[in-house]
Design a protein around this motif. Sequence first.
Motif, PDB file in Angstrom:
ATOM      1  N   LEU A 130      -6.784  -3.560   6.659  1.00  0.00           N
ATOM      2  CA  LEU A 130      -7.867  -4.325   5.815  1.00  0.00           C
ATOM      3  C   LEU A 130      -7.780  -3.574   4.500  1.00  0.00           C
ATOM      4  N   GLY A 131      -7.498  -4.217   3.391  1.00  0.00           N
ATOM      5  CA  GLY A 131      -7.630  -3.603   2.077  1.00  0.00           C
ATOM      6  C   GLY A 131      -8.451  -4.587   1.108  1.00  0.00           C
ATOM      7  N   ASP A 132      -8.079  -4.256  -0.187  1.00  0.00           N
ATOM      8  CA  ASP A 132      -8.707  -4.972  -1.463  1.00  0.00           C
ATOM      9  C   ASP A 132      -7.840  -4.876  -2.511  1.00  0.00           C
ATOM     10  N   GLY A 133      -6.902  -5.376  -2.550  1.00  0.00           N
ATOM     11  CA  GLY A 133      -5.924  -5.582  -3.819  1.00  0.00           C
ATOM     12  C   GLY A 133      -4.940  -4.455  -4.022  1.00  0.00           C
ATOM     13  N   THR A 134      -4.813  -3.471  -3.153  1.00  0.00           N
ATOM     14  CA  THR A 134      -3.903  -2.557  -3.023  1.00  0.00           C
ATOM     15  C   THR A 134      -2.535  -2.988  -2.723  1.00  0.00           C
ATOM     16  N   LEU A 135      -1.580  -2.468  -3.586  1.00  0.00           N
ATOM     17  CA  LEU A 135       0.067  -2.842  -3.023  1.00  0.00           C
ATOM     18  C   LEU A 135       0.392  -1.808  -2.205  1.00  0.00           C
ATOM     19  N   VAL A 136       0.141  -1.921  -0.933  1.00  0.00           N
ATOM     20  CA  VAL A 136       0.760  -1.064   0.081  1.00  0.00           C
ATOM     21  C   VAL A 136       1.263  -1.991   1.261  1.00  0.00           C
ATOM     22  N   GLY A 137       1.364  -3.253   1.018  1.00  0.00           N
ATOM     23  CA  GLY A 137       1.789  -4.347   2.368  1.00  0.00           C
ATOM     24  C   GLY A 137       3.238  -3.817   2.665  1.00  0.00           C
ATOM     25  N   GLN A 138       4.277  -3.387   2.013  1.00  0.00           N
ATOM     26  CA  GLN A 138       5.478  -3.221   2.323  1.00  0.00           C
ATOM     27  C   GLN A 138       5.693  -1.808   2.888  1.00  0.00           C
ATOM     28  N   GLU A 139       4.722  -0.799   2.244  1.00  0.00           N
ATOM     29  CA  GLU A 139       4.856   0.449   2.840  1.00  0.00           C
ATOM     30  C   GLU A 139       4.299   0.410   4.542  1.00  0.00           C
ATOM     31  N   LEU A 140       3.247  -0.446   4.609  1.00  0.00           N
ATOM     32  CA  LEU A 140       2.555  -0.545   6.023  1.00  0.00           C
ATOM     33  C   LEU A 140       3.733  -1.295   6.909  1.00  0.00           C
ATOM     34  N   ALA A 141       4.308  -2.234   6.531  1.00  0.00           N
ATOM     35  CA  ALA A 141       5.218  -2.960   7.348  1.00  0.00           C
ATOM     36  C   ALA A 141       6.372  -2.140   7.553  1.00  0.00           C
ATOM     37  N   ASP A 142       6.778  -1.214   6.785  1.00  0.00           N
ATOM     38  CA  ASP A 142       7.915  -0.398   7.148  1.00  0.00           C
ATOM     39  C   ASP A 142       7.468   0.662   8.052  1.00  0.00           C
ATOM     40  N   ARG A 143       6.233   1.195   8.095  1.00  0.00           N
ATOM     41  CA  ARG A 143       5.898   2.122   8.914  1.00  0.00           C
ATOM     42  C   ARG A 143       5.367   1.715  10.458  1.00  0.00           C
ATOM     43  N   PHE A 144       4.948   0.697  10.391  1.00  0.00           N
ATOM     44  CA  PHE A 144       4.002   0.146  11.523  1.00  0.00           C
ATOM     45  C   PHE A 144       4.569  -1.199  12.081  1.00  0.00           C
TER      46      PHE A 144
ATOM     47  N   ASN B  32      -7.367  12.642 -11.268  1.00  0.00           N
ATOM     48  CA  ASN B  32      -6.228  12.035 -12.037  1.00  0.00           C
ATOM     49  C   ASN B  32      -5.324  11.335 -10.986  1.00  0.00           C
ATOM     50  N   VAL B  33      -5.249  11.285  -9.849  1.00  0.00           N
ATOM     51  CA  VAL B  33      -4.559  10.890  -8.895  1.00  0.00           C
ATOM     52  C   VAL B  33      -4.774   9.224  -8.587  1.00  0.00           C
ATOM     53  N   GLY B  34      -3.903   8.235  -8.535  1.00  0.00           N
ATOM     54  CA  GLY B  34      -4.354   6.898  -8.256  1.00  0.00           C
ATOM     55  C   GLY B  34      -4.105   6.601  -6.931  1.00  0.00           C
ATOM     56  N   ASP B  35      -4.738   5.710  -6.320  1.00  0.00           N
ATOM     57  CA  ASP B  35      -4.883   5.323  -4.871  1.00  0.00           C
ATOM     58  C   ASP B  35      -3.115   5.275  -4.208  1.00  0.00           C
ATOM     59  N   PRO B  36      -2.823   4.094  -4.972  1.00  0.00           N
ATOM     60  CA  PRO B  36      -1.252   3.838  -4.694  1.00  0.00           C
ATOM     61  C   PRO B  36      -0.279   4.996  -4.403  1.00  0.00           C
ATOM     62  N   THR B  37      -0.668   6.168  -5.192  1.00  0.00           N
ATOM     63  CA  THR B  37       0.349   7.279  -5.123  1.00  0.00           C
ATOM     64  C   THR B  37       0.235   8.034  -3.925  1.00  0.00           C
ATOM     65  N   VAL B  38      -1.177   8.211  -3.293  1.00  0.00           N
ATOM     66  CA  VAL B  38      -1.367   8.722  -2.171  1.00  0.00           C
ATOM     67  C   VAL B  38      -1.373   8.134  -0.769  1.00  0.00           C
ATOM     68  N   VAL B  39      -0.930   6.763  -1.089  1.00  0.00           N
ATOM     69  CA  VAL B  39      -0.849   5.962   0.322  1.00  0.00           C
ATOM     70  C   VAL B  39       0.208   6.650   1.281  1.00  0.00           C
ATOM     71  N   PRO B  40       1.282   6.926   0.876  1.00  0.00           N
ATOM     72  CA  PRO B  40       2.201   7.601   1.910  1.00  0.00           C
ATOM     73  C   PRO B  40       1.764   8.860   2.569  1.00  0.00           C
ATOM     74  N   ASP B  41       1.141   9.804   1.671  1.00  0.00           N
ATOM     75  CA  ASP B  41       0.591  10.866   2.408  1.00  0.00           C
ATOM     76  C   ASP B  41      -0.422  10.600   3.403  1.00  0.00           C
ATOM     77  N   MET B  42      -1.388   9.593   2.960  1.00  0.00           N
ATOM     78  CA  MET B  42      -2.443   9.221   4.008  1.00  0.00           C
ATOM     79  C   MET B  42      -1.940   8.554   5.194  1.00  0.00           C
ATOM     80  N   LEU B  43      -0.923   7.772   5.216  1.00  0.00           N
ATOM     81  CA  LEU B  43      -0.260   7.024   6.269  1.00  0.00           C
ATOM     82  C   LEU B  43       0.457   8.401   7.303  1.00  0.00           C
ATOM     83  N   ASP B  44       1.020   9.306   6.632  1.00  0.00           N
ATOM     84  CA  ASP B  44       1.439  10.246   7.431  1.00  0.00           C
ATOM     85  C   ASP B  44       0.753  10.883   8.320  1.00  0.00           C
ATOM     86  N   GLN B  45      -0.790  10.820   8.079  1.00  0.00           N
ATOM     87  CA  GLN B  45      -1.526  11.389   8.927  1.00  0.00           C
ATOM     88  C   GLN B  45      -2.139  10.446  10.081  1.00  0.00           C
ATOM     89  N   VAL B  46      -1.623   9.147   9.971  1.00  0.00           N
ATOM     90  CA  VAL B  46      -1.895   8.389  11.155  1.00  0.00           C
ATOM     91  C   VAL B  46      -1.073   8.540  12.310  1.00  0.00           C
TER      92      VAL B  46
END
Length: 144
Positions: free
Chosen positions: A27-41, A5-19
């Motif tokens: 490289l992605g496929d239609g996910t809306l995570v560009g701004q989150e990535l730009a803010d972190r890296f 029941n958990v969608g991909d965009p909602t877990v992106v911040p937690d996944m990026l915390d592990q990097v």
Amino acid sequence: MTEDNVGDPTVVPDMLDQVRGPVATFLGDGTLVGQELADRFEGIEVIIPPPKTASLGPESATAPSARDWDILAIQKNGRMSWQKQTGYGRRSRGETLMGRFKQVIGTTLRSRKLNNQRTEAKLGAAVLNTMTTLGRATFKKVSA
């Protein structure tokens, strides 16, 4: 891993915390995570193909965004050319690895509890990593 029941965009911040360390390319496929990535890296290159129905942004004539440039490149030379130009084809390696995981380990997890499923997935990945380190088949061209 998450529950169904958990969608991909909602877990992106937690996944990026592990990097750990810098990230050069995403490289992605239609996910809306560009701004989150730009803010972190800093200086990250985000390669996500625009949808086939994408249109240029309102400021594309004066200050085109990276997405606008991608849309223009696809319109001019086609999607396959854009994939080669941006290196988006590298994404298929990850898809191939997931396909190999499903073929060798299976398409479903047998455990019922999430923590056990995580352990099961880690064990499956360890098995595939071991197989990879043992070597891959090599092919020799035979002259006729």
